[in-house]
Design an enzyme around this catalytic site. Structure first.
Site, PDB file in Angstrom:
ATOM      1  N   CYS A  29       0.858  -1.190   0.000  1.00 25.60           N
ATOM      2  CA  CYS A  29       0.000   0.000   0.000  1.00 25.60           C
ATOM      3  C   CYS A  29       0.895   1.241   0.000  1.00 25.60           C
ATOM      4  O   CYS A  29       1.755   1.386   0.868  1.00 25.60           O
ATOM      5  CB  CYS A  29      -0.910   0.006   1.221  1.00 25.60           C
ATOM      6  SG  CYS A  29      -1.747   1.590   1.466  1.00 25.60           S
ATOM      7  N   CYS A  32       0.547   3.306   3.461  1.00 24.25           N
ATOM      8  CA  CYS A  32       0.895   2.789   4.792  1.00 24.25           C
ATOM      9  C   CYS A  32       2.258   3.331   5.247  1.00 24.25           C
ATOM     10  O   CYS A  32       3.125   3.601   4.420  1.00 24.25           O
ATOM     11  CB  CYS A  32       0.912   1.255   4.785  1.00 24.25           C
ATOM     12  SG  CYS A  32      -0.728   0.507   4.994  1.00 24.25           S
ATOM     13  N   HIS A  92      -4.406   0.929   7.991  1.00 26.35           N
ATOM     14  CA  HIS A  92      -4.934   0.648   6.657  1.00 26.35           C
ATOM     15  C   HIS A  92      -6.401   0.205   6.709  1.00 26.35           C
ATOM     16  O   HIS A  92      -7.151   0.388   5.749  1.00 26.35           O
ATOM     17  CB  HIS A  92      -4.085  -0.460   6.018  1.00 26.35           C
ATOM     18  CG  HIS A  92      -4.422  -0.757   4.597  1.00 26.35           C
ATOM     19  ND1 HIS A  92      -3.876  -0.060   3.540  1.00 26.35           N
ATOM     20  CD2 HIS A  92      -5.272  -1.664   4.037  1.00 26.35           C
ATOM     21  CE1 HIS A  92      -4.360  -0.540   2.407  1.00 26.35           C
ATOM     22  NE2 HIS A  92      -5.205  -1.502   2.670  1.00 26.35           N
ATOM     23  N   ASN A 132     -12.919  10.348  -1.862  1.00 26.88           N
ATOM     24  CA  ASN A 132     -13.654   9.333  -2.607  1.00 26.88           C
ATOM     25  C   ASN A 132     -13.525   8.050  -1.811  1.00 26.88           C
ATOM     26  O   ASN A 132     -12.417   7.636  -1.500  1.00 26.88           O
ATOM     27  CB  ASN A 132     -13.046   9.106  -3.990  1.00 26.88           C
ATOM     28  CG  ASN A 132     -13.133  10.343  -4.866  1.00 26.88           C
ATOM     29  OD1 ASN A 132     -14.018  11.171  -4.701  1.00 26.88           O
ATOM     30  ND2 ASN A 132     -12.209  10.468  -5.791  1.00 26.88           N
ATOM     31  N   SER A 140      -9.710   1.928  -5.382  1.00 28.79           N
ATOM     32  CA  SER A 140      -9.271   0.550  -5.156  1.00 28.79           C
ATOM     33  C   SER A 140      -8.499   0.421  -3.842  1.00 28.79           C
ATOM     34  O   SER A 140      -8.453  -0.639  -3.245  1.00 28.79           O
ATOM     35  CB  SER A 140      -8.411   0.074  -6.324  1.00 28.79           C
ATOM     36  OG  SER A 140      -7.420   1.054  -6.596  1.00 28.79           O
ATOM     37  N   HIS A 143      -7.186   2.380   2.127  1.00 31.01           N
ATOM     38  CA  HIS A 143      -6.504   3.144   3.180  1.00 31.01           C
ATOM     39  C   HIS A 143      -7.182   4.518   3.313  1.00 31.01           C
ATOM     40  O   HIS A 143      -7.306   5.241   2.333  1.00 31.01           O
ATOM     41  CB  HIS A 143      -5.020   3.312   2.829  1.00 31.01           C
ATOM     42  CG  HIS A 143      -4.197   3.731   4.004  1.00 31.01           C
ATOM     43  ND1 HIS A 143      -3.190   2.951   4.535  1.00 31.01           N
ATOM     44  CD2 HIS A 143      -4.249   4.837   4.779  1.00 31.01           C
ATOM     45  CE1 HIS A 143      -2.657   3.576   5.570  1.00 31.01           C
ATOM     46  NE2 HIS A 143      -3.286   4.711   5.746  1.00 31.01           N
ATOM     47  N   HIS A 145      -8.080   8.084   3.328  1.00 28.14           N
ATOM     48  CA  HIS A 145      -7.357   9.296   2.899  1.00 28.14           C
ATOM     49  C   HIS A 145      -8.274  10.203   2.089  1.00 28.14           C
ATOM     50  O   HIS A 145      -9.302   9.763   1.581  1.00 28.14           O
ATOM     51  CB  HIS A 145      -6.138   8.922   2.058  1.00 28.14           C
ATOM     52  CG  HIS A 145      -6.468   8.367   0.705  1.00 28.14           C
ATOM     53  ND1 HIS A 145      -6.949   7.083   0.515  1.00 28.14           N
ATOM     54  CD2 HIS A 145      -6.401   8.913  -0.537  1.00 28.14           C
ATOM     55  CE1 HIS A 145      -7.148   6.864  -0.775  1.00 28.14           C
ATOM     56  NE2 HIS A 145      -6.834   7.959  -1.447  1.00 28.14           N
ATOM     57  N   GLN A 147      -8.077  13.741  -0.803  1.00 25.88           N
ATOM     58  CA  GLN A 147      -7.212  14.418  -1.758  1.00 25.88           C
ATOM     59  C   GLN A 147      -7.515  15.914  -1.751  1.00 25.88           C
ATOM     60  O   GLN A 147      -8.599  16.332  -1.344  1.00 25.88           O
ATOM     61  CB  GLN A 147      -7.454  13.872  -3.162  1.00 25.88           C
ATOM     62  CG  GLN A 147      -7.154  12.393  -3.286  1.00 25.88           C
ATOM     63  CD  GLN A 147      -7.253  11.969  -4.733  1.00 25.88           C
ATOM     64  OE1 GLN A 147      -6.489  12.413  -5.585  1.00 25.88           O
ATOM     65  NE2 GLN A 147      -8.219  11.119  -5.019  1.00 25.88           N
TER      66      GLN A 147
HETATM   67 ZN   LIG Z   1      -2.377   1.325   3.655  1.00 19.77          ZN
END
Ligand SMILES: [Zn+2]
Ligand SMILES: [Zn+2]
Length: 330
Positions: A29, A32, A92, A132, A140, A143, A145, A147
């Protein structure tokens, strides 16, 4: 509104459920802690929130000049800006809904810092912060997050909202968003949750079945000017909303969540009221709201559900996340 249509038989495609079981760290990832990203940069062993410039930005300050076009109807100019990524947590396997309240307060503080830092730059006219979430909206990597696109142009919806707010103020002498909150509070049926200074409601004009607006009650042009108390209240309402979404069908609930804030191009945006919008694409656990003839073809949104019913569904579920309740049982 065409709420009577929602029970018509469906023989189409369904959305694949994401597995509820994930590990807290994933070797490949790029978000991570400690992992290398495509640029070769290595994430620090961060603890809490971690922001960095996107390695594959859709906008950069070094965008090449647009190609010359022949005289005629078309115009162009370079879209420039800064694209950033902000990880909510080193974990994650968590989502906004599963963060602790204190962690969401830190996230709100991070959004305040990011907005202020980017807004200060003269070449930046607008800061769009958005998350999103879920495969249904094309993400996909689960994790947690968001933007940030900070650009030398103002995004269309913000421009429209700014113009509408100003026009309403000119015509009535009252701020538009304050009147929306007042209308929702008078009606009560579409309010999901509110505390002293923040509110979540499924607006009268919702386009998506579970579209929810979260906002401070007092006018603020951006998240940056919230007081500590307002920021904490906003975090509480955000958590409540995200948890109810996940609890609705006991699954990670997909959405697009933009922060709508005033442009930073030096204009007068005193009529603008900062708010966060959740746009969930699902109408039922396995049923996407498809944009089709009316929406794409005609430009009007056909809502297949009634906002009052959907708000009642969200109010009826627990505000304790199902994963937490399962953990408590073991
Ligand atoms: Zn991750
Ligand atoms: Zn908005």
């Amino acid at each position: 509104m065409a709420a009577h249509r929602q029970h018509r038989p469906w023989h189409g495609e369904t959305v694949k459920h994401e597995s509820g079981l994930r590990s807290s760290y994933v070797e490949d990832c790029y978000l991570c802690p400690g992992n290398a990203r495509v640029s070769g940069a290595v994430n620090p062993q961060y603890d809490g929130i971690f922001g960095f410039d996107n390695d594959h930005p859709c906008v950069g300050m070094d965008a090449p000049p647009p190609p010359a076009i022949a005289a005629g109807v078309y115009r162009n100019r370079a879209a420039q800006g800064i694209a950033r990524v902000v990880c909510y947590s080193p974990r994650h396997d968590l989502s906004l809904a599963q963060l602790k309240l204190g962690e969401i307060e830190q996230l709100v503080a991070a959004w305040q810092r990011e907005y202020s830092d980017l807004a200060r730059r003269p070449e930046i006219d607008h800061v769009l912060i958005f998350e999103n979430k879920g495969e249904a909206v094309g993400v996909s990597n689960p994790h947690p997050h968001c933007q940030i696109y900070a650009t030398n142009f103002v995004f269309k919806t913000i421009e429209t909202e700014a113009q509408a707010s100003q026009q309403y103020l000119n015509e009535t002498g009252r701020p538009l968003f304050a009147d929306i909150i007042a209308a929702e509070q008078r009606d009560q049926t579409r309010i999901i949750f509110e505390n002293e200074t923040a509110i979540a409601f499924l607006p009268y004009f919702a386009r998506y079945a579970y579209e929810v607006f979260v906002a401070p009650k007092q006018p603020h042009q951006s998240i940056a000017t919230l007081t500590d108390r307002e920021a904490a209240d906003l975090a509480e309402v955000l958590k409540d909303t995200a948890v109810r979404f996940d609890n609705l069908w006991m699954m990670p609930f997909p959405y697009v969540m933009p922060l709508h804030q005033s442009p930073t191009d030096g204009g007068d945006y005193r009529a603008f009221h900062f708010h966060i919008e959740f746009h969930p694409p699902l109408r039922r656990p396995n049923l996407l709201k498809y944009l089709a003839g009316p929406e794409i073809g005609g430009g009007n949104f056909l809502s297949d559900t009634s906002p009052e019913e959907k708000a009642a569904e969200l109010r009826a579920v627990s505000n304790v996340h199902y994963a937490e309740r399962e953990l408590a049982k073991t």
